[in-house]
Design an enzyme around this catalytic site. Structure first.
Site, PDB file in Angstrom:
ATOM      1  N   SER A 146      94.302  59.637   8.208  1.00 40.09           N
ATOM      2  CA  SER A 146      93.755  59.900   9.540  1.00 40.09           C
ATOM      3  C   SER A 146      92.488  60.743   9.369  1.00 40.09           C
ATOM      4  CB  SER A 146      94.815  60.596  10.397  1.00 40.09           C
ATOM      5  OG  SER A 146      94.395  60.688  11.729  1.00 40.09           O
TER       6      SER A 146
ATOM      7  N   HIS B 105      93.498  55.774  10.899  1.00 37.10           N
ATOM      8  CA  HIS B 105      93.269  55.963  12.339  1.00 37.10           C
ATOM      9  C   HIS B 105      91.776  55.909  12.627  1.00 37.10           C
ATOM     10  CE1 HIS B 105      97.306  58.329  12.648  1.00 37.10           C
ATOM     11  NE2 HIS B 105      97.479  57.011  12.666  1.00 37.10           N
TER      12      HIS B 105
ATOM     13  N   ASP C 170     101.844  61.092  12.354  1.00 37.87           N
ATOM     14  CA  ASP C 170     102.115  59.674  12.148  1.00 37.87           C
ATOM     15  C   ASP C 170     102.375  59.442  10.653  1.00 37.87           C
ATOM     16  OD1 ASP C 170     102.391  56.993  12.759  1.00 37.87           O
ATOM     17  OD2 ASP C 170     100.233  56.569  12.704  1.00 37.87           O
TER      18      ASP C 170
END
Lengths: 187, 290
Positions: free
Chosen positions: A11, A38, A131
């Protein structure tokens, strides 16, 4: 070979971390790699094009129904979840965000784990949310290898720390050691 | 010991895959909904989610519920259908329709449009607004279909949460909207309701792409992010259904990651906009399709 595929989730700070890994792999690296980074839903596929230019591996944005092939690196397209099917093809989904994310690392890790079980390697890199933590736990529970970038070597340590909480048995490696570790597995 | 665990894990996974196939067969035979040619990874995730939400141990237990409990199928259908959509999702797609398709539609005295898999209807209203702005709405008949009756109820109402209006307004502008987006809805408390006159020429109806057939001859089909859930066989079947439903020279608009080029009907179409996935059914069989 004990392992058949690698899934990576990253991310915030992921672009540099992914670059370190992809450029650190041997040019004959065979294990297919599937990545969720992401990214803004409105971005184009610059990342896949960029990595493909600088890496000897075939890096591309994943297409629906695409077979997973060795020597290839697949990136989830912006605003789509990426899943692995039982016949080792990739599929896409626009369903709700998971952990505020689409693509979601958990969805990729979970579906890849169904397919490859103990033959799967899951890697969590830098990021500012959680996540991937439960997905990595699922990979480990199915007998796969769980690797987490050490929080000290991560641009943003939250995601690695959250993964460590969920998956205490995971192997913790500094970013720079991850490519070599994977190269040895690939031999 | 660890090896035994792994062996058990593998076996559990295989058993689960068998149970999922049986479950899908059960809902097809009991409820008529055919998920047999859907991609399985998504279905498996959703069923396992439902399993853990209910605290059940196996998908066979879910199968028992879906066969014996009258209302349980509604929950399963909701789990398995994807109802995530937004107004002017991918604004450039609508800009593409405006530029490449609308000028041709304007040459027809009457046009029919089919939104297949419209979910809660946001994209139907988006295109209805576009038709109004182009002066085409009054000679258009719009069919908006989905296989899930519950989402169609939402679509018919045309009432949506207000918290996304800022995003939708920006999408509308990027899609080439000509007016102020707020002209098209009223805001009340935490919701907006779209103008009633946008609904005048829209028919909302149940239609299942996996099991139902042609119901009209149309000039444009919009079906976005539906085919990505289907296997090759069902994708081909649905594209055949679309091809049979389109007039000669009719248009087909798909989702940004869907591609007609890998289906068996590719020869029947010319590409109008490769990036926005807008295709035109050939008028004749010559190689130019003209």
């Amino acid at each position: 070979m004990a392992y058949k595929a690698i899934v990576i989730g990253s991310s915030a700070g992921g672009l540099i971390a992914l670059k370190t890994i992809i450029l650190g792999l041997r040019k004959d690296f065979m294990l297919p790699i599937i990545i969720v980074q992401h990214i803004s839903p409105h971005s184009d596929s610059f990342m896949a094009r960029y990595f493909n230019q600088i890496s000897p591996l075939h890096v591309k944005e994943a297409d629906e129904r695409e077979p997973v092939r060795s020597g290839h690196v697949y990136l989830a397209p912006p605003n789509f979840h990426l899943l692995v099917e039982e016949d080792q093809t990739l599929s896409l989904s626009v369903e709700e965000k998971v952990n505020f994310s689409r693509p979601s690392i958990d969805i990729l890790f979970e579906t890849a784990s169904y397919v490859w079980g103990k033959h799967l390697i899951g890697i969590i890199l830098t990021g500012a949310n959680n996540d991937g933590a439960s997905g990595l736990e699922k990979i480990a529970r199915a007998g796969g290898l769980a690797i987490i970038q050490s929080p000290e070597s991560a641009e943003v340590p939250i995601m690695p720390m959250s993964a460590m909480d969920h998956c205490p048995t995971a192997l913790i490696l500094p970013l720079n050691d991850i490519p070599d570790y994977l190269n040895k597995i690939n031999q | 010991m660890i090896q035994n665990d792994e062996h058990d894990q593998n076996k559990a996974n295989l058993t689960q895959n068998i149970e999922i196939e049986l479950f899908i067969e059960a809902i097809f035979r009991c409820h008529g909904y055919d998920f047999r040619n859907y991609n399985k990874a998504h279905i498996k995730r959703r069923l396992l989610f439902r399993l853990s939400a209910l605290g059940l141990k196996s998908i066979s237990e879910l199968q028992h519920k879906v066969l014996h409990e009258a209302d349980f199928f509604d929950i399963v259908l909701k789990d398995l259908s994807i109802n995530v959509t937004e107004m002017y999702r991918d604004p450039s797609f609508y800009a593409g329709l405006r530029k490449e398709v609308v000028p041709l539609l304007k040459t027809y005295p009457f046009i029919k449009i089919w939104h297949a898999g419209c979910a809660t209807g946001e994209e139907v209203y988006s295109f209805a607004i576009l038709l109004k702005e182009e002066g085409l709405y009054d000679r258009a008949q719009i069919y908006a279909t989905d296989f899930n009756p519950l989402v169609l109820e939402t679509a018919k109402k045309g009432i949506y949460p207000i918290n996304r209006i800022k995003e939708y307004t920006s999408n509308y502008q990027m899609a080439g909207g000509l007016n102020s987006f707020s002209d098209y809805y009223f805001a009340r408390y935490d919701a907006v309701i779209f103008n009633q006159d946008l609904k005048k020429n829209i028919v909302f109806a149940e239609h299942n792409l996996a099991t139902d057939s042609v119901f009209a001859e149309v000039n444009l089909i919009i079906c976005r992010n539906v085919l990505i859930y289907f296997n090759k066989e069902l994708q081909n079947k649905v594209i055949r259904l679309f091809t049979d439903s389109l007039t000669k020279g009719g248009f087909l608009g798909l989702g940004s990651k869907e591609n007609l080029m890998f289906t068996e009907m590719v020869d029947q179409y010319v590409v109008i906009d490769a990036k926005e996935k807008i295709y035109k059914k050939k008028v004749s069989d010559n190689k130019y399709g003209l």
